[in-house]
Write a protein that holds these residues in place. Structure first.
Motif, PDB file in Angstrom:
ATOM      1  N   PHE A  76       0.794  -0.937  -0.061  1.00  0.00           N
ATOM      2  CA  PHE A  76       0.485  -0.112   0.013  1.00  0.00           C
ATOM      3  C   PHE A  76       1.310   1.357   0.038  1.00  0.00           C
ATOM      4  CE2 PHE A  76      -2.686  -3.271   1.699  1.00  0.00           C
ATOM      5  CZ  PHE A  76      -4.195  -3.109   1.384  1.00  0.00           C
ATOM      6  N   VAL A  77       0.438   2.278  -0.619  1.00  0.00           N
ATOM      7  CA  VAL A  77       1.011   3.848  -0.778  1.00  0.00           C
ATOM      8  C   VAL A  77      -0.672   4.736   0.130  1.00  0.00           C
ATOM      9  CG1 VAL A  77       2.030   5.283  -1.622  1.00  0.00           C
ATOM     10  CG2 VAL A  77       2.921   3.189  -2.203  1.00  0.00           C
ATOM     11  N   LEU A  78       0.187   5.712   0.424  1.00  0.00           N
ATOM     12  CA  LEU A  78      -0.286   6.521   1.028  1.00  0.00           C
ATOM     13  C   LEU A  78      -0.317   7.560   0.452  1.00  0.00           C
ATOM     14  CD1 LEU A  78      -0.640   6.230   4.870  1.00  0.00           C
ATOM     15  CD2 LEU A  78      -3.058   6.251   3.379  1.00  0.00           C
ATOM     16  N   ALA A  79      -0.517   8.552  -0.606  1.00  0.00           N
ATOM     17  CA  ALA A  79      -0.317   9.107  -1.204  1.00  0.00           C
ATOM     18  C   ALA A  79      -1.060  10.892  -1.234  1.00  0.00           C
ATOM     19  CB  ALA A  79      -0.407   9.416  -2.890  1.00  0.00           C
ATOM     20  N   VAL A  80      -0.930  11.708  -0.739  1.00  0.00           N
ATOM     21  CA  VAL A  80      -1.355  13.406  -0.263  1.00  0.00           C
ATOM     22  C   VAL A  80      -1.824  14.102  -1.282  1.00  0.00           C
ATOM     23  CG1 VAL A  80      -0.669  13.029   2.096  1.00  0.00           C
ATOM     24  CG2 VAL A  80       0.579  14.758   0.213  1.00  0.00           C
ATOM     25  N   HIS A  81      -2.506  15.038  -1.366  1.00  0.00           N
ATOM     26  CA  HIS A  81      -3.213  15.750  -2.442  1.00  0.00           C
ATOM     27  C   HIS A  81      -2.522  16.822  -2.158  1.00  0.00           C
ATOM     28  CE1 HIS A  81      -6.659  13.547  -3.545  1.00  0.00           C
ATOM     29  NE2 HIS A  81      -7.609  13.436  -2.392  1.00  0.00           N
ATOM     30  N   THR A  82      -2.388  17.018  -3.634  1.00  0.00           N
ATOM     31  CA  THR A  82      -1.000  18.792  -3.983  1.00  0.00           C
ATOM     32  C   THR A  82      -1.916  19.647  -4.659  1.00  0.00           C
ATOM     33  OG1 THR A  82      -0.420  17.684  -5.720  1.00  0.00           O
ATOM     34  CG2 THR A  82       0.590  16.742  -4.253  1.00  0.00           C
ATOM     35  N   ASP A  83      -3.296  19.266  -4.783  1.00  0.00           N
ATOM     36  CA  ASP A  83      -3.849  20.754  -5.277  1.00  0.00           C
ATOM     37  C   ASP A  83      -4.407  21.569  -4.676  1.00  0.00           C
ATOM     38  OD1 ASP A  83      -5.702  18.723  -4.876  1.00  0.00           O
ATOM     39  OD2 ASP A  83      -6.615  18.591  -6.420  1.00  0.00           O
ATOM     40  N   GLY A  84      -4.232  21.777  -3.904  1.00  0.00           N
ATOM     41  CA  GLY A  84      -4.477  23.180  -2.611  1.00  0.00           C
ATOM     42  C   GLY A  84      -4.891  22.988  -1.948  1.00  0.00           C
ATOM     43  N   ILE A  85      -5.917  23.865  -0.481  1.00  0.00           N
ATOM     44  CA  ILE A  85      -6.496  23.672   0.061  1.00  0.00           C
ATOM     45  C   ILE A  85      -8.795  24.033  -0.658  1.00  0.00           C
ATOM     46  CG2 ILE A  85      -6.937  26.093   0.690  1.00  0.00           C
ATOM     47  CD1 ILE A  85      -7.281  23.259   2.953  1.00  0.00           C
ATOM     48  N   SER A  86      -8.191  24.579  -1.690  1.00  0.00           N
ATOM     49  CA  SER A  86      -9.848  24.551  -2.356  1.00  0.00           C
ATOM     50  C   SER A  86     -10.749  23.500  -3.160  1.00  0.00           C
ATOM     51  CB  SER A  86      -9.797  25.853  -3.011  1.00  0.00           C
ATOM     52  OG  SER A  86      -9.370  26.827  -2.772  1.00  0.00           O
ATOM     53  N   ALA A  87      -9.324  22.955  -3.531  1.00  0.00           N
ATOM     54  CA  ALA A  87      -9.355  21.247  -4.666  1.00  0.00           C
ATOM     55  C   ALA A  87     -10.201  20.154  -3.236  1.00  0.00           C
ATOM     56  CB  ALA A  87      -8.374  20.755  -5.020  1.00  0.00           C
ATOM     57  N   ILE A  88      -8.915  20.085  -1.865  1.00  0.00           N
ATOM     58  CA  ILE A  88      -9.233  19.425  -1.074  1.00  0.00           C
ATOM     59  C   ILE A  88     -10.467  19.612  -0.457  1.00  0.00           C
ATOM     60  CG2 ILE A  88      -8.831  18.683   1.489  1.00  0.00           C
ATOM     61  CD1 ILE A  88      -5.443  19.221   0.220  1.00  0.00           C
ATOM     62  N   VAL A  89     -11.160  21.028   0.096  1.00  0.00           N
ATOM     63  CA  VAL A  89     -12.321  21.107   0.587  1.00  0.00           C
ATOM     64  C   VAL A  89     -13.564  20.786  -0.056  1.00  0.00           C
ATOM     65  CG1 VAL A  89     -13.410  23.061   1.575  1.00  0.00           C
ATOM     66  CG2 VAL A  89     -11.249  23.048   2.549  1.00  0.00           C
ATOM     67  N   ASP A  90     -13.749  21.458  -1.121  1.00  0.00           N
ATOM     68  CA  ASP A  90     -14.450  21.311  -2.268  1.00  0.00           C
ATOM     69  C   ASP A  90     -14.496  20.022  -2.371  1.00  0.00           C
ATOM     70  OD1 ASP A  90     -15.181  23.519  -2.872  1.00  0.00           O
ATOM     71  OD2 ASP A  90     -14.276  23.821  -3.998  1.00  0.00           O
ATOM     72  N   ARG A  91     -13.227  19.005  -3.059  1.00  0.00           N
ATOM     73  CA  ARG A  91     -13.909  17.795  -3.251  1.00  0.00           C
ATOM     74  C   ARG A  91     -14.406  16.676  -1.564  1.00  0.00           C
ATOM     75  NH1 ARG A  91      -8.541  16.557  -3.005  1.00  0.00           N
ATOM     76  NH2 ARG A  91      -8.825  16.996  -5.512  1.00  0.00           N
TER      77      ARG A  91
END
Length: 208
Positions: A76-91
């Motif tokens: 398993f690989v845990l990978a974090v989002h890099t597209d910014g807080i707005s994208a994280i929140v909207d997702r």
């Protein structure tokens, strides 16, 4: 087996046997990881199961020769989002809207609050925050596995840029945080018989 028994039983396995984790049990561990608590529930990471043997062999080149990358039952690989807080929140809010049947417009105030609160961090700080969130999920995965008598080994000793490249994560706006292999310890793994080394409670716990 009690929780403490399970945690005393587990260790970072160095050599795995050929025994594989059943699909049902593996899925249960994935679900346990999915249910990990995170800041505001945002889950700014993804869990990747690397199933293709060829890909696991390639990743071995970026794990400093650690055979468990391809010898364990699952990687398993845990990978974090890099597209910014707005994208994280909207997702997350789209997910909340779907799960709870709430309109996105009704969540605007919550969105503004999250953006204002977390938006004080720059992009690099957001990624650093996301990595810390991913490590909570790693802890939940290893604990859940121990309770089920499945062995694990968290792996920070990897070339994350190499993992990103092999897995094509940049195009998905993700970057590797940490890897974890699961399976069953080999009978020849010398680490299995060694006492667990942890500081005594008197040197660990501070009460104020």
């Amino acid at each position: 087996m009690t929780l403490i028994d399970a945690l005393n039983w587990r260790y970072a396995v160095k050599t795995f046997s050929q025994r594989t984790v059943s699909t049902a049990l593996r899925d249960e561990l994935i679900e346990a990881t999915r249910l990990t608590p995170s800041c505001y529930g945002l889950q700014p990471y993804r869990l990747i199961r690397v199933a293709t043997p060829e890909t696991r062999e390639q990743l071995g080149s970026y794990a400093w020769g650690q055979n468990k990358v391809h010898d364990s039952s699952d990687l398993f690989v845990l990978a974090v989002h890099t597209d910014g807080i707005s994208a994280i929140v909207d997702r997350y809010l789209r997910c909340q809207s779907n799960v709870r049947g709430e309109s996105l417009s009704s969540l605007n105030d919550f969105r503004d609050y999250l953006i204002t609160t977390l938006g004080q961090k720059n992009d690099a700080e957001i990624i650093h925050w996301a990595h810390r969130q991913a490590y909570i999920a790693l802890g939940q995965l290893t604990t859940a596995a121990a309770i089920k008598r499945v062995d694990t080994c968290p792996m920070e000793g990897i070339d994350t840029a190499g993992f990103d490249r092999i897995l094509g994560l940049e195009s998905c706006h993700l970057t590797t945080s940490v890897a974890c292999v699961i399976g069953y310890r080999d009978t020849d793994d010398k680490q299995a018989s060694k006492p667990k080394v942890r500081f005594p409670i008197t040197d660990f716990l501070v009460e104020m």
